[in-house]
Design a protein around this motif. Structure first.
Motif, PDB file in Angstrom:
ATOM      1  N   UNK A 253     -14.055  14.568 -65.842  1.00 43.75           N
ATOM      2  CA  UNK A 253     -15.303  13.875 -65.516  1.00 43.75           C
ATOM      3  C   UNK A 253     -15.548  12.688 -66.440  1.00 43.75           C
ATOM      4  N   UNK A 254     -15.315  12.879 -67.736  1.00 43.93           N
ATOM      5  CA  UNK A 254     -15.519  11.788 -68.695  1.00 43.93           C
ATOM      6  C   UNK A 254     -14.641  10.595 -68.369  1.00 43.93           C
ATOM      7  N   UNK A 255     -13.393  10.854 -67.993  1.00 44.09           N
ATOM      8  CA  UNK A 255     -12.477   9.766 -67.661  1.00 44.09           C
ATOM      9  C   UNK A 255     -12.902   9.053 -66.383  1.00 44.09           C
ATOM     10  N   UNK A 256     -13.294   9.827 -65.376  1.00 36.47           N
ATOM     11  CA  UNK A 256     -13.603   9.254 -64.073  1.00 36.47           C
ATOM     12  C   UNK A 256     -14.956   8.551 -64.034  1.00 36.47           C
ATOM     13  N   UNK A 257     -15.959   9.117 -64.712  1.00 31.40           N
ATOM     14  CA  UNK A 257     -17.322   8.616 -64.579  1.00 31.40           C
ATOM     15  C   UNK A 257     -17.816   7.828 -65.779  1.00 31.40           C
ATOM     16  N   UNK A 258     -17.306   8.126 -66.967  1.00 28.54           N
ATOM     17  CA  UNK A 258     -17.829   7.494 -68.184  1.00 28.54           C
ATOM     18  C   UNK A 258     -16.867   6.524 -68.835  1.00 28.54           C
ATOM     19  N   UNK A 259     -15.625   6.506 -68.386  1.00 27.07           N
ATOM     20  CA  UNK A 259     -14.635   5.644 -69.028  1.00 27.07           C
ATOM     21  C   UNK A 259     -14.245   6.112 -70.413  1.00 27.07           C
ATOM     22  N   UNK A 260     -14.438   7.419 -70.676  1.00 24.85           N
ATOM     23  CA  UNK A 260     -14.111   7.984 -71.983  1.00 24.85           C
ATOM     24  C   UNK A 260     -12.830   8.806 -71.850  1.00 24.85           C
ATOM     25  N   UNK A 261     -11.808   8.423 -72.592  1.00 22.05           N
ATOM     26  CA  UNK A 261     -10.553   9.171 -72.607  1.00 22.05           C
ATOM     27  C   UNK A 261     -10.607  10.141 -73.787  1.00 22.05           C
ATOM     28  N   UNK A 262     -10.887  11.396 -73.495  1.00 18.70           N
ATOM     29  CA  UNK A 262     -11.057  12.407 -74.541  1.00 18.70           C
ATOM     30  C   UNK A 262     -10.022  13.509 -74.378  1.00 18.70           C
TER      31      UNK A 262
END
Length: 392
Positions: free
Chosen positions: A76-85
């Motif tokens: 979800x972070x990658x798809x919606x927030x642009x955060x690669x965690x």
């Protein structure tokens, strides 16, 4: 009896909860004070929690949460927030509230200073005081569209300043910070070598502009130093306030420390709650879209009612609150006035002063209520011409 820790009396009470608790003892109250969605939890979320109970999936999980949920959050972070965690940067918490406290526990010691928005969510200040740190308000004023001034922030920094808290979309203001403002805040934190605590709990509710995550901006222009802690929650997005589940996204390299912190504070979040959160992320998102549309149409109806009565308000660009000016009626003490309104008119609102000194004269109205309750509550607010007539 032995005395409590010396700094505990300095922890302020919640002006929002005070109104809530008084209202709980009364009948026929129109509740516009607490940020409680009026939409039900989606059936597939409730069914996932029930299924966990039915199969007796009620044991401990890993400190950070069950792996399927953490992986779903990473996606979800990658798809919606642009955060690669990485999974080891994602920690499931008891609501966004524990995530906020956890990040502050990791970074603040007694006597440290943390820059908090004013007006801002009450827990920011309460958490700082609980840790014997000093909250330093930075003003968000009407003249600047309730956006921060970097020059004023620079003037507030001292050798003890360790962190700045950024809340976008804002509770209570409903303001969404534009990308360029967030970029300025990131540069400010770099210049003074500060941690950033980014509260993004209302990320799914923005009107007219996109939500931008600070951690994503940091990755795009990083100098190699990670300083952003990001806080998210299922409470508002999925109408799961009482289920108490959120998550903290940390800078990399803190996994061992985080395991210790979680074990010492909560061990882990309840398993049925985690399966509910997993279903929320992986299931149909139509109910979230419908809730957002409901809150927006509520705003349109509420703002029309306020304009008709001559009551000023801040046009929100996110969250589900309406920051409303009642200074014409409050005689310089909006907290006391809100209690009188509750007792006399049976309308519960959040006094603006509960969110900081800059909130004096304002109230926060929750738009996540039924349309009838919202309009009935607004109809009981004193209009400026009525107050003027009473004074003449």
């Amino acid at each position: 009896m032995p005395s409590l820790a010396a700094h505990i009396p300095a922890v302020p009470g919640s002006g929002i909860r005070r109104i809530y608790e008084i209202a709980a003892e009364l009948e026929g109250v129109i509740s516009l004070g607490v940020g409680e969605p009026d939409v039900p939890v989606a059936p597939h979320i409730a069914e996932a929690a029930k299924a966990a109970w039915d199969r007796d999936d009620t044991n401990y999980s890993a400190n950070g949460g069950i792996l399927p949920l953490r992986r779903a959050i990473v996606d979800k972070l990658a798809a919606e927030n642009g955060i690669e965690a990485d999974v080891e940067q994602v920690w499931v918490t008891i609501g966004g509230t524990q995530a906020l406290h956890l990040a502050m526990q990791l970074t603040l010691t007694a006597g440290d200073e943390v820059l908090v928005p004013d007006p801002g969510y009450t827990t920011f200040t309460m958490n700082a005081r609980m840790l014997d740190a000093r909250p330093v308000p930075y003003p968000l004023t009407e003249e600047r569209g309730f956006l921060p001034s970097i020059e004023e922030l620079d003037a507030l920094v001292t050798p003890r300043t360790r962190m700045i808290i950024v809340n976008s979309p804002s509770n209570p203001l409903g303001a969404v910070f534009p990308r360029h403002v967030l970029q300025q805040l990131l540069e400010f934190a770099r210049r003074h070598d500060l941690w950033i605590l980014s509260d993004e709990v209302y990320e799914r509710f923005t009107w007219g502009g996109p939500h931008v995550s600070l951690a994503a901006l940091e990755a795009q222009s990083s100098d190699g130093t990670e300083r952003v802690f990001s806080v998210f929650s299922f409470s508002k997005t999925y109408a799961m306030t009482g289920i108490r589940i959120g998550y903290l996204v940390t800078p990399s390299g803190l996994a061992a420390t985080m395991r210790t912190m979680q074990e010492a504070s909560i061990s882990c979040v309840g398993m049925p709650d985690q399966f509910a959160a997993l279903a929320a992320l992986q299931g149909d998102q139509a109910h979230v879209t419908e809730a957002a549309a409901h809150y927006r149409t509520n705003f349109e109806a509420a703002s029309a009612a306020l304009r008709e009565r001559g009551i000023r308000y801040l046009e929100p660009t996110g969250a589900f609150y309406l920051w409303t000016d009642v200074a014409h009626a409050t005689d310089g003490d909006v907290a006391a006035w809100a209690e009188r309104l509750l007792l006399r008119e049976r309308v519960a609102v959040a006094p603006g002063s509960a969110f900081g000194r800059s909130g004096e004269g304002w109230i926060r109205l929750c738009l996540a209520a039924s349309r009838d309750d919202l309009l009935a509550g607004i109809a009981r607010l004193p209009a400026p011409e009525v107050v003027a007539g009473e004074a003449s």
